[in-house]
Design an enzyme around this catalytic site. Structure first.
Site, short mmCIF file in Angstrom:
data_model
loop_
_atom_site.label_atom_id
_atom_site.label_comp_id
_atom_site.label_asym_id
_atom_site.label_seq_id
_atom_site.Cartn_x
_atom_site.Cartn_y
_atom_site.Cartn_z
CG HIS A 54 -0.39 -0.05 2.53
ND1 HIS A 54 0.36 -1.12 3.01
CD2 HIS A 54 -0.42 0.86 3.55
CE1 HIS A 54 0.73 -0.87 4.26
NE2 HIS A 54 0.28 0.32 4.61
CG HIS A 56 -0.09 4.17 4.71
ND1 HIS A 56 -0.78 3.41 5.62
CD2 HIS A 56 -0.99 5.07 4.22
CE1 HIS A 56 -2.04 3.83 5.69
NE2 HIS A 56 -2.19 4.82 4.86
CG ASP A 58 4.80 2.91 7.40
OD1 ASP A 58 3.94 3.29 6.58
OD2 ASP A 58 4.50 2.20 8.38
CG HIS A 59 4.09 -0.29 4.33
ND1 HIS A 59 4.14 -1.61 4.71
CD2 HIS A 59 3.57 0.38 5.39
CE1 HIS A 59 3.65 -1.74 5.94
NE2 HIS A 59 3.30 -0.54 6.37
CG HIS A 110 -4.15 -0.28 6.71
ND1 HIS A 110 -4.19 0.12 8.04
CD2 HIS A 110 -2.96 0.17 6.22
CE1 HIS A 110 -3.09 0.77 8.33
NE2 HIS A 110 -2.32 0.82 7.24
CG ASP A 134 0.35 -1.91 7.66
OD1 ASP A 134 1.28 -2.73 7.78
OD2 ASP A 134 0.51 -0.68 7.82
CG HIS A 173 3.78 -2.20 11.12
ND1 HIS A 173 4.55 -1.07 11.30
CD2 HIS A 173 2.96 -1.93 10.06
CE1 HIS A 173 4.20 -0.16 10.41
NE2 HIS A 173 3.23 -0.65 9.64
#
Length: 282
Positions: A54, A56, A58-59, A110, A134, A173
């Site tokens: 996805h 975001h 942090d990915h 998400h 996530d 995570h």
């Protein structure tokens, strides 16, 4: 295939999946380019593609830099918000990287464009792998930022939950201890939750990952996969599985882990002013 688990940022995982016969590799959620390329060099493999679950940061934040440093790199994902995207994939689409087969599994909730990746090798005795981003965590599931409880219920029961039970779960995570503390609140009599939590705490103390789990295990201790079980319905006061899931997610969002008691010697040190010189230096 060989999966390298790479811890990055505060609690993220990115993964390097190596096709051992060709020494080609694909990355999942390449958030930190420098770290990823260090491991690519160490493993003596060639990075061919990135699979992004996805958009975001942090990915996906490493995509542009990796595309610049690795000409011809393919970047797969289901959301136009993913940086450097070259191949937009759809639910059920299959990809091939040497002997590695990948099935794309669309799991919106998400984020509205979240995609999981199910990988296997034909004829291999090894269990298949699910890179769940996530959507599904060890002992938990992702927040419903851009979707609904109905969507997550479909994701967890009909899409991911229907995969082979031996499937290894590689999530986005490291939040297993916190997830299982909540699971224990929900099911205080569940001995499997207690054992898994004790194991996860030990792994955490040793700074070791708790991934992968297996899908079969998740059905025994992950409350979000246990919405038809009586203790879950009793905890939420609901019987409809979607409503149980919705209530669980709200409870989890408001869940606060017990505060750690401050170390008595540290309290005394503050009382005596022993930290004063250190604090003044900052």
């Amino acid at each position: 295939m060989k999966v390298k688990v790479i811890s990055v940022l505060e609690d993220n995982y990115m993964y390097l999946v190596i096709e051992e016969s060709t020494r080609d590799a694909i990355a999942v959620d390449a958030a930190v380019p420098k770290r990823l390329l260090e491991i690519v060099r160490k493993e003596k493999v060639v990075l061919r593609a990135i699979l992004t679950t996805h958009h975001h940061w942090d990915h996906a934040r490493g995509n542009e830099e990796l595309a610049r440093l690795c000409p011809g790199l393919r970047v797969y994902g289901a959301d136009e918000r993913i940086g450097a995207l070259t191949h937009r994939v759809t639910h059920g689409q299959e990809l091939t990287f040497g002997a590695i087969r990948v099935r794309c599994l669309f799991t919106p909730c998400h984020t509205s464009g979240h995609m999981c990746y199910f990988m296997w090798e034909d004829g291999s005795p090894d269990a298949p792998a699910l890179f769940s981003g996530d959507t599904l965590f060890v002992g938990g599931c992702g927040k419903f930022f851009e979707g609904t409880a109905e969507q997550m219920y479909t994701n967890l029961t009909q899409i991911l939950g229907a995969l082979p039970k031996e499937t290894k779960v590689f999530c986005g995570h490291e939040c297993t201890v916190r997830n299982l503390k909540f699971a224990l609140k929900v099911e205080p009599e569940n001995e499997i939750v207690k054992k898994k939590l004790a194991w996860a705490k030990q792994r955490d103390d040793e700074d070791l990952p708790t991934v992968p789990s297996t899908l079969q295990e998740e059905f025994l201790y992950n409350p979000f996969l246990r919405v038809t079980e009586e203790p879950l319905q009793k905890f939420t006061g609901k019987t409809d599985p979607v409503e149980v899931l919705r209530t669980l997610r709200t409870e989890k969002d408001n869940f606060k882990k017990p505060k750690e008691r401050p170390h008595p010697q540290a309290v005394l040190a503050f009382d005596w002013g022993l930290f004063g010189p250190l604090l003044e230096k900052k």
